[in-house]
Motif scaffolding. Structure first.
Motif, mmCIF file in Angstrom:
data_model
loop_
_atom_site.group_PDB
_atom_site.id
_atom_site.type_symbol
_atom_site.label_atom_id
_atom_site.label_comp_id
_atom_site.label_asym_id
_atom_site.label_seq_id
_atom_site.Cartn_x
_atom_site.Cartn_y
_atom_site.Cartn_z
ATOM 1 N N VAL A 76 33.119 37.574 46.720
ATOM 2 C CA VAL A 76 34.364 38.480 46.399
ATOM 3 C C VAL A 76 35.272 37.550 45.691
ATOM 4 N N ASP A 77 35.549 36.648 46.088
ATOM 5 C CA ASP A 77 36.700 35.750 45.580
ATOM 6 C C ASP A 77 36.339 35.389 44.207
ATOM 7 N N CYS A 78 35.119 34.826 43.972
ATOM 8 C CA CYS A 78 34.776 34.349 42.592
ATOM 9 C C CYS A 78 34.537 35.461 41.676
ATOM 10 N N GLN A 79 34.032 36.961 42.191
ATOM 11 C CA GLN A 79 33.787 38.001 41.241
ATOM 12 C C GLN A 79 35.337 38.679 40.946
ATOM 13 N N LEU A 80 36.282 38.522 41.860
ATOM 14 C CA LEU A 80 37.692 38.696 41.445
ATOM 15 C C LEU A 80 38.394 37.885 40.408
ATOM 16 N N ASP A 81 37.877 36.511 40.544
ATOM 17 C CA ASP A 81 38.456 35.581 39.530
ATOM 18 C C ASP A 81 37.834 35.776 38.159
ATOM 19 N N ILE A 82 36.489 36.362 38.213
ATOM 20 C CA ILE A 82 36.033 36.631 37.056
ATOM 21 C C ILE A 82 36.519 37.878 36.332
ATOM 22 N N ALA A 83 37.055 38.796 37.346
ATOM 23 C CA ALA A 83 37.567 40.153 36.603
ATOM 24 C C ALA A 83 39.018 39.716 36.125
ATOM 25 N N GLN A 84 39.472 38.801 36.691
ATOM 26 C CA GLN A 84 41.097 38.395 35.982
ATOM 27 C C GLN A 84 40.695 37.788 34.806
ATOM 28 N N MET A 85 39.610 36.668 34.862
ATOM 29 C CA MET A 85 39.524 36.152 33.440
ATOM 30 C C MET A 85 39.253 36.906 32.281
ATOM 31 N N VAL A 86 38.382 38.117 32.647
ATOM 32 C CA VAL A 86 38.158 38.880 31.457
ATOM 33 C C VAL A 86 39.268 40.012 31.275
ATOM 34 N N GLY A 87 40.173 40.178 32.151
ATOM 35 C CA GLY A 87 41.454 41.081 31.833
ATOM 36 C C GLY A 87 41.437 42.376 32.390
ATOM 37 N N TYR A 88 40.575 42.581 33.759
ATOM 38 C CA TYR A 88 40.190 43.664 34.470
ATOM 39 C C TYR A 88 41.449 43.899 35.548
ATOM 40 N N ILE A 89 41.830 42.450 36.033
ATOM 41 C CA ILE A 89 42.891 42.623 36.994
ATOM 42 C C ILE A 89 43.962 41.871 36.483
ATOM 43 N N SER A 90 45.293 41.847 37.014
ATOM 44 C CA SER A 90 46.274 40.886 36.505
ATOM 45 C C SER A 90 46.285 39.536 37.308
ATOM 46 N N PRO A 91 46.918 38.333 36.862
ATOM 47 C CA PRO A 91 46.988 37.490 37.469
ATOM 48 C C PRO A 91 47.938 37.628 39.034
ATOM 49 N N GLU A 92 48.950 38.353 38.933
ATOM 50 C CA GLU A 92 49.513 38.722 39.976
ATOM 51 C C GLU A 92 48.547 39.456 41.219
ATOM 52 N N THR A 93 47.868 40.394 40.744
ATOM 53 C CA THR A 93 47.152 40.951 41.553
ATOM 54 C C THR A 93 46.133 40.100 42.335
ATOM 55 N N TYR A 94 45.393 39.202 41.533
ATOM 56 C CA TYR A 94 44.551 38.202 41.870
ATOM 57 C C TYR A 94 45.287 37.329 42.715
ATOM 58 N N THR A 95 46.277 36.851 42.625
ATOM 59 C CA THR A 95 47.107 36.034 43.606
ATOM 60 C C THR A 95 47.304 36.617 44.978
ATOM 61 N N LYS A 96 47.688 37.874 44.784
ATOM 62 C CA LYS A 96 48.110 38.502 46.155
ATOM 63 C C LYS A 96 46.756 38.883 46.930
ATOM 64 N N ILE A 97 45.601 39.327 46.318
ATOM 65 C CA ILE A 97 44.209 39.427 46.838
ATOM 66 C C ILE A 97 43.593 37.907 47.301
ATOM 67 N N GLU A 98 43.899 36.926 46.486
ATOM 68 C CA GLU A 98 43.538 35.523 46.782
ATOM 69 C C GLU A 98 43.989 35.073 48.153
ATOM 70 N N ASN A 99 45.401 35.339 48.287
ATOM 71 C CA ASN A 99 46.027 35.033 49.858
ATOM 72 C C ASN A 99 45.488 35.718 50.726
ATOM 73 N N ASP A 100 45.045 37.088 50.705
ATOM 74 C CA ASP A 100 44.457 37.779 51.619
ATOM 75 C C ASP A 100 43.026 37.149 52.046
ATOM 76 N N ILE A 101 42.276 36.546 50.925
ATOM 77 C CA ILE A 101 40.919 35.969 51.014
ATOM 78 C C ILE A 101 41.024 34.596 51.851
ATOM 79 N N GLU A 102 42.055 33.972 51.504
ATOM 80 C CA GLU A 102 42.307 32.568 52.135
ATOM 81 C C GLU A 102 42.569 32.892 53.890
ATOM 82 N N LEU A 103 43.518 33.879 54.098
ATOM 83 C CA LEU A 103 43.664 34.233 55.561
ATOM 84 C C LEU A 103 42.359 34.559 56.084
#
Length: 117
Positions: A76-103
């Protein structure tokens, strides 16, 4: 109540799944059977593997399914990182969800470590 449902990490995973589904509502239609489908399946797999693992009687099986849950979390983290890279989600959205993933990753690791060999 079933034991896995009492785990804080299970609640965190359900919140993550809800976030993923919310994010997917904004993906382009052409991603419906590609990245969107992979993200949907991988996010649900995190919870499913945890539930299956916690229902097993052997500690070896429990640890194995927690590891599978962790692997799906990394997907999920990898796929969301890709989604951010191609512009489907903002860097801010990815950072927020990445914090949830780390927890969740920390909690799954701690849970796995708590199960005797």
């Amino acid at each position: 109540m079933l034991p896995y449902k009492e785990l804080n990490v299970y609640q965190n995973i359900k919140d993550l799944i809800a976030s993923v589904y919310q994010i997917l509502r904004h993906f382009p239609q052409e991603e419906k059977y590609a990245l969107s489908d992979q993200l949907r399946r991988a996010s649900v797999s995190i919870a499913s593997n945890l539930a299956e693992g916690m229902s097993r009687f052997s500690n070896k099986d429990k640890r194995h399914f927690i590891e599978m849950s962790y692997g799906s979390l990394m997907e999920v983290d990898c796929q969301l990182d890709i989604a951010q890279m191609v512009g489907y989600i903002s860097p801010e959205t990815y950072t927020k969800i990445e914090n949830d993933i780390e927890l969740i990753a920390k909690r799954l690791s701690k849970l796995r470590s708590s199960i005797p060999e």
